[in-house]
Each structure stands twice: as structure tokens, then as C-alpha cells.
Design a protein around this motif. Structure first.
Motif, PDB file in Angstrom:
ATOM      1  N   ILE A 166     -52.621  64.927   0.491  1.00  0.00           N
ATOM      2  CA  ILE A 166     -52.059  63.602   0.259  1.00  0.00           C
ATOM      3  C   ILE A 166     -51.112  63.277   1.404  1.00  0.00           C
ATOM      4  O   ILE A 166     -50.167  64.015   1.675  1.00  0.00           O
ATOM      5  N   SER A 167     -51.386  62.169   2.078  1.00  0.00           N
ATOM      6  CA  SER A 167     -50.558  61.725   3.194  1.00  0.00           C
ATOM      7  C   SER A 167     -50.000  60.345   2.877  1.00  0.00           C
ATOM      8  O   SER A 167     -50.760  59.385   2.698  1.00  0.00           O
ATOM      9  N   ILE A 168     -48.676  60.258   2.794  1.00  0.00           N
ATOM     10  CA  ILE A 168     -48.008  58.986   2.527  1.00  0.00           C
ATOM     11  C   ILE A 168     -47.441  58.499   3.851  1.00  0.00           C
ATOM     12  O   ILE A 168     -46.587  59.154   4.441  1.00  0.00           O
ATOM     13  N   SER A 169     -47.921  57.350   4.305  1.00  0.00           N
ATOM     14  CA  SER A 169     -47.741  57.001   5.702  1.00  0.00           C
ATOM     15  C   SER A 169     -47.510  55.514   5.927  1.00  0.00           C
ATOM     16  O   SER A 169     -47.883  54.668   5.108  1.00  0.00           O
ATOM     17  N   PHE A 170     -46.895  55.220   7.066  1.00  0.00           N
ATOM     18  CA  PHE A 170     -46.803  53.858   7.570  1.00  0.00           C
ATOM     19  C   PHE A 170     -48.085  53.487   8.308  1.00  0.00           C
ATOM     20  O   PHE A 170     -48.411  52.313   8.458  1.00  0.00           O
ATOM     21  N   GLY A 171     -48.823  54.485   8.776  1.00  0.00           N
ATOM     22  CA  GLY A 171     -49.997  54.263   9.621  1.00  0.00           C
ATOM     23  C   GLY A 171     -51.148  53.628   8.877  1.00  0.00           C
ATOM     24  O   GLY A 171     -51.545  54.077   7.800  1.00  0.00           O
ATOM     25  N   GLN A 172     -51.716  52.591   9.452  1.00  0.00           N
ATOM     26  CA  GLN A 172     -52.820  51.867   8.844  1.00  0.00           C
ATOM     27  C   GLN A 172     -54.140  52.632   8.996  1.00  0.00           C
ATOM     28  O   GLN A 172     -54.297  53.432   9.914  1.00  0.00           O
ATOM     29  N   PRO A 173     -55.097  52.382   8.081  1.00  0.00           N
ATOM     30  CA  PRO A 173     -56.357  53.135   8.089  1.00  0.00           C
ATOM     31  C   PRO A 173     -57.118  53.097   9.406  1.00  0.00           C
ATOM     32  O   PRO A 173     -57.717  54.096   9.801  1.00  0.00           O
ATOM     33  N   HIS A 174     -57.098  51.954  10.097  1.00  0.00           N
ATOM     34  CA  HIS A 174     -57.879  51.894  11.336  1.00  0.00           C
ATOM     35  C   HIS A 174     -57.261  52.746  12.442  1.00  0.00           C
ATOM     36  O   HIS A 174     -57.913  53.011  13.441  1.00  0.00           O
ATOM     37  N   GLU A 207     -43.733  46.577  -2.389  1.00  0.00           N
ATOM     38  CA  GLU A 207     -43.707  45.138  -2.617  1.00  0.00           C
ATOM     39  C   GLU A 207     -43.439  44.445  -1.280  1.00  0.00           C
ATOM     40  O   GLU A 207     -42.523  44.818  -0.571  1.00  0.00           O
ATOM     41  N   GLY A 208     -44.224  43.425  -0.974  1.00  0.00           N
ATOM     42  CA  GLY A 208     -44.039  42.713   0.278  1.00  0.00           C
ATOM     43  C   GLY A 208     -44.655  43.489   1.427  1.00  0.00           C
ATOM     44  O   GLY A 208     -45.716  43.140   1.935  1.00  0.00           O
ATOM     45  N   PHE A 209     -44.011  44.557   1.826  1.00  0.00           N
ATOM     46  CA  PHE A 209     -44.562  45.444   2.851  1.00  0.00           C
ATOM     47  C   PHE A 209     -45.165  46.653   2.159  1.00  0.00           C
ATOM     48  O   PHE A 209     -44.571  47.212   1.242  1.00  0.00           O
ATOM     49  N   HIS A 210     -46.343  47.077   2.588  1.00  0.00           N
ATOM     50  CA  HIS A 210     -47.052  48.151   1.913  1.00  0.00           C
ATOM     51  C   HIS A 210     -47.092  49.436   2.740  1.00  0.00           C
ATOM     52  O   HIS A 210     -47.173  49.405   3.960  1.00  0.00           O
ATOM     53  N   TYR A 211     -47.058  50.548   2.011  1.00  0.00           N
ATOM     54  CA  TYR A 211     -47.253  51.869   2.597  1.00  0.00           C
ATOM     55  C   TYR A 211     -48.609  52.389   2.125  1.00  0.00           C
ATOM     56  O   TYR A 211     -49.148  51.938   1.118  1.00  0.00           O
ATOM     57  N   PHE A 212     -49.123  53.376   2.850  1.00  0.00           N
ATOM     58  CA  PHE A 212     -50.464  53.866   2.574  1.00  0.00           C
ATOM     59  C   PHE A 212     -50.421  55.249   1.932  1.00  0.00           C
ATOM     60  O   PHE A 212     -49.698  56.130   2.378  1.00  0.00           O
ATOM     61  N   PHE A 213     -51.224  55.403   0.900  1.00  0.00           N
ATOM     62  CA  PHE A 213     -51.325  56.647   0.137  1.00  0.00           C
ATOM     63  C   PHE A 213     -52.743  57.175   0.345  1.00  0.00           C
ATOM     64  O   PHE A 213     -53.693  56.753  -0.305  1.00  0.00           O
ATOM     65  N   TYR A 214     -52.871  58.097   1.313  1.00  0.00           N
ATOM     66  CA  TYR A 214     -54.182  58.659   1.648  1.00  0.00           C
ATOM     67  C   TYR A 214     -54.467  59.887   0.786  1.00  0.00           C
ATOM     68  O   TYR A 214     -53.586  60.719   0.564  1.00  0.00           O
ATOM     69  N   VAL A 215     -55.706  59.994   0.340  1.00  0.00           N
ATOM     70  CA  VAL A 215     -56.161  61.155  -0.422  1.00  0.00           C
ATOM     71  C   VAL A 215     -57.389  61.724   0.280  1.00  0.00           C
ATOM     72  O   VAL A 215     -58.426  61.062   0.376  1.00  0.00           O
ATOM     73  N   LEU A 216     -57.258  62.940   0.794  1.00  0.00           N
ATOM     74  CA  LEU A 216     -58.345  63.611   1.498  1.00  0.00           C
ATOM     75  C   LEU A 216     -58.802  64.796   0.648  1.00  0.00           C
ATOM     76  O   LEU A 216     -58.033  65.732   0.418  1.00  0.00           O
ATOM     77  N   LYS A 217     -60.038  64.743   0.163  1.00  0.00           N
ATOM     78  CA  LYS A 217     -60.559  65.753  -0.752  1.00  0.00           C
ATOM     79  C   LYS A 217     -61.482  66.701   0.012  1.00  0.00           C
ATOM     80  O   LYS A 217     -62.569  66.306   0.448  1.00  0.00           O
ATOM     81  N   LYS A 218     -61.059  67.926   0.150  1.00  0.00           N
ATOM     82  CA  LYS A 218     -61.814  68.912   0.912  1.00  0.00           C
ATOM     83  C   LYS A 218     -63.150  69.216   0.231  1.00  0.00           C
ATOM     84  O   LYS A 218     -63.226  69.390  -0.989  1.00  0.00           O
ATOM     85  N   GLY A 219     -64.210  69.291   1.051  1.00  0.00           N
ATOM     86  CA  GLY A 219     -65.534  69.587   0.521  1.00  0.00           C
ATOM     87  C   GLY A 219     -66.217  68.406  -0.121  1.00  0.00           C
ATOM     88  O   GLY A 219     -67.301  68.547  -0.697  1.00  0.00           O
ATOM     89  N   LYS A 220     -65.612  67.213  -0.010  1.00  0.00           N
ATOM     90  CA  LYS A 220     -66.166  66.025  -0.672  1.00  0.00           C
ATOM     91  C   LYS A 220     -66.565  64.950   0.330  1.00  0.00           C
ATOM     92  O   LYS A 220     -66.654  63.781  -0.006  1.00  0.00           O
ATOM     93  N   ARG A 221     -66.764  65.336   1.569  1.00  0.00           N
ATOM     94  CA  ARG A 221     -67.040  64.348   2.609  1.00  0.00           C
ATOM     95  C   ARG A 221     -68.282  63.527   2.270  1.00  0.00           C
ATOM     96  O   ARG A 221     -69.344  64.089   1.975  1.00  0.00           O
ATOM     97  N   SER A 222     -68.118  62.203   2.323  1.00  0.00           N
ATOM     98  CA  SER A 222     -69.233  61.323   1.989  1.00  0.00           C
ATOM     99  C   SER A 222     -70.106  61.103   3.220  1.00  0.00           C
ATOM    100  O   SER A 222     -69.636  61.140   4.352  1.00  0.00           O
ATOM    101  N   SER A 223     -71.378  60.849   3.001  1.00  0.00           N
ATOM    102  CA  SER A 223     -72.312  60.708   4.108  1.00  0.00           C
ATOM    103  C   SER A 223     -72.086  59.433   4.904  1.00  0.00           C
ATOM    104  O   SER A 223     -72.351  59.371   6.101  1.00  0.00           O
ATOM    105  N   ASP A 224     -71.567  58.386   4.237  1.00  0.00           N
ATOM    106  CA  ASP A 224     -71.372  57.127   4.950  1.00  0.00           C
ATOM    107  C   ASP A 224     -70.026  57.059   5.642  1.00  0.00           C
ATOM    108  O   ASP A 224     -69.764  56.157   6.438  1.00  0.00           O
ATOM    109  N   GLY A 225     -69.131  58.024   5.316  1.00  0.00           N
ATOM    110  CA  GLY A 225     -67.850  58.084   5.992  1.00  0.00           C
ATOM    111  C   GLY A 225     -66.892  56.967   5.629  1.00  0.00           C
ATOM    112  O   GLY A 225     -65.909  56.735   6.312  1.00  0.00           O
ATOM    113  N   LYS A 226     -67.201  56.245   4.540  1.00  0.00           N
ATOM    114  CA  LYS A 226     -66.357  55.114   4.179  1.00  0.00           C
ATOM    115  C   LYS A 226     -65.269  55.535   3.208  1.00  0.00           C
ATOM    116  O   LYS A 226     -65.482  56.356   2.327  1.00  0.00           O
ATOM    117  N   GLY A 227     -64.081  54.941   3.370  1.00  0.00           N
ATOM    118  CA  GLY A 227     -63.004  55.131   2.419  1.00  0.00           C
ATOM    119  C   GLY A 227     -62.893  53.889   1.571  1.00  0.00           C
ATOM    120  O   GLY A 227     -63.745  53.001   1.607  1.00  0.00           O
TER     121      GLY A 227
END
Length: 258
Positions: free
Chosen positions: A175-183, A205-225
Motif C-alpha cells: 500500500i502506497s499513500i502518495s501525492f504522485g499521480q498514476p500517470h 476533500e478538494g485536493f486528493h491523495y492517492f491510495f495505491y494497492v499493489l497485489k503480488k502475484g495478481k498482475r493483470s494481463s491488460d495492465g490496467k488499474g
């Protein structure tokens, strides 16, 4: 609290801010800061993303927190029934103060160790969940163009992610809680050596932070989040953020006051 008292408290909080964001890469800055500061939360406190955490961390989970600093995140997880927690920080002062604080509160099961997130001192596959909140963002303060980070930045971030991937259990979650945008984060998270899937949500609220969830062994074939709808900060704002910490400090101070 009256107006004068609130102004005094705000001034105290501001006093820990460095003159330049590059200071965040200096261990001496953090030692000095932690020597004088008792508690600070980057990117909102636990109440703002507890609902997201609870969906991925069970009471039986073994959890590693990267760059604990003087945050209360581990304490909040403990109150929610998660007792197998290990916290690390590069600052010996932060580690000592955290150990003392937790001992005084009776949270003796929580381990706090001095360690570098770029060189994790753990065996392979030992944690169910690894979490960081604003810690990885420090690696980007001198990254240059956010669309094309400097090679040194990429090397450090990859070293961190490789260590995280290694010490996670086969079905573990990062779990990565970040200011960094997905792109900006996806090209690093989606490197071919990693087997995790990448998803994200937002909070704030107003400004948003990002809550990334990376699940090991669950990589999707299309690579989309996936993501919830959010207010996209301008590219100029993000670039300014990488050059100066003023915006984050104003936001974080507002978070604490609220």
C-alpha cells in the motif's frame, strides 16, 4: 484555542520546514527534525483513509511500515487489532523516540527498527502487507521532469520497490499513500520484474491523495488499474511540488488543524 494560540502552534509547525525540498534527502535534516518534533502526519491522518486500509489489512496480517518517522499510523493499526507490526526508519532518533512512545503506551508488540527502505534487512516473503505514507515521495524531490525522472531517481525507486516485492509474501499487498499521480507512478509500478497488479483510489476533500494497492502475484494481463474520480492537479502544480515543499506543508498543516 484562541487566535494567538493557534498562530503560535502554526508557527511551531512551520519551524520544522526546510529551506529547500532537497533537505528531505539529507539524513541530518530528519534527525534534527525528529529531535524537536513529537508528531506529524503527512497526507492526512488515519481517519481519512481507514476505510481503505480496513479492506486490505486483517488483524492477523504481518505488517511492515516504511519510514514511520513520528507518525501515529502504527498505533492506529494496533488499536484496530493489528498487533504484528514492524516499523522502520532511517533516523536513529526517530526510532528511539518511537520505541519510547510505544513502550509508554503499552504497545510492546510493535517492533521499531533502524533500517533503510532501499536495503530492507528482512528475509524473502515475510510480510502480508507493506505500507508507506509519503515516504517514497521523498525520493522524487530532485527527480527533475516528472514525465521523465532522472536515472538516479528511477534507480532509487526501483531499489525500494524490488525490496518491497521481495519481502512480501506470495499474495502480499503493498500500500502506497502518495501525492504522485498514476500517470507518473504506473511506469515504475508496472516494471516487468514485478508480479503485482496495480489499483488505486483517492481520498481527501478538494485536493486528493492517492491510495495505491499493489497485489503480488495478481498482475493483470491488460495492465490496467482503476481509480475513483478525482480532481486532477495541474502539471505546473505537480512540477512546483517537486521543486518546493511549500504546498505540502500548507496542506499538511491544514490537515492537522482539521
Amino acid at each position: 484555542m484562541d487566535t494567538n494560540q493557534k498562530a503560535d502552534e502554526t508557527q511551531k509547525k512551520n519551524s520544522f520546514g526546510p529551506s529547500t525540498a532537497l533537505a528531505y534527502l539529507d539524513p541530518h535534516y530528519w534527525d534534527e527534525r525528529f529531535s524537536n518534533e513529537e508528531h506529524y502526519e503527512w497526507f492526512k491522518d488515519y481517519t481519512h483513509f481507514r476505510h481503505l486500509i480496513k479492506a486490505h489489512i486483517k488483524p492477523t496480517s504481518s505488517v511492515l511500515e516504511l519510514g514511520c518517522g513520528n507518525s501515529q499510523l502504527c498505533e492506529e493499526l494496533y488499536k484496530d487489532g493489528v498487533t504484528e507490526i514492524t516499523c522502520i526508519d532511517l533516523s536513529a532518533i526517530a526510532v528511539e523516540k518511537m520505541q519510547t512512545r510505544l513502550a509508554l503506551k503499552g504497545y510492546k508488540e510493535i517492533k521499531v527498527l533502524e533500517a533503510d527502505m532501499l536495503d530492507l534487512p528482512f528475509s524473502n516473503g515475510v510480510f502480508d502487507v507493506i505500507i508507506e505514507k509519503g515516504t517514497m515521495d521523498v525520493l522524487f524531490v530532485d527527480s527533475g521532469d516528472p514525465w521523465n525522472p532522472q536515472p538516479e531517481t528511477v534507480t532509487k525507486v526501483k531499489a525500494m520497490l524490488e525490496g518491497v516485492h521481495r519481502v512480501l509474501k506470495p499474495n502480499g499487498i503493498f500500500i502506497s499513500i502518495s501525492f504522485g499521480q498514476p500517470h507518473f507512478r504506473r511506469p515504475l509500478f508496472d516494471a516487468p520484474e514485478f508480479t503485482w497488479s496495480v489499483e488505486w483510489s483517492t481520498f481527501g476533500e478538494g485536493f486528493h491523495y492517492f491510495f495505491y494497492v499493489l497485489k503480488k502475484g495478481k498482475r493483470s494481463s491488460d495492465g490496467k488499474g482503476c481509480s475513483e474520480s478525482f480532481k486532477m492537479p495541474s502539471i505546473s502544480l505537480l512540477h512546483e511540488e517537486l521543486e518546493s515543499e511549500d504546498y505540502i506543508f500548507r496542506t499538511a498543516i491544514d490537515d492537522m488543524d482539521n
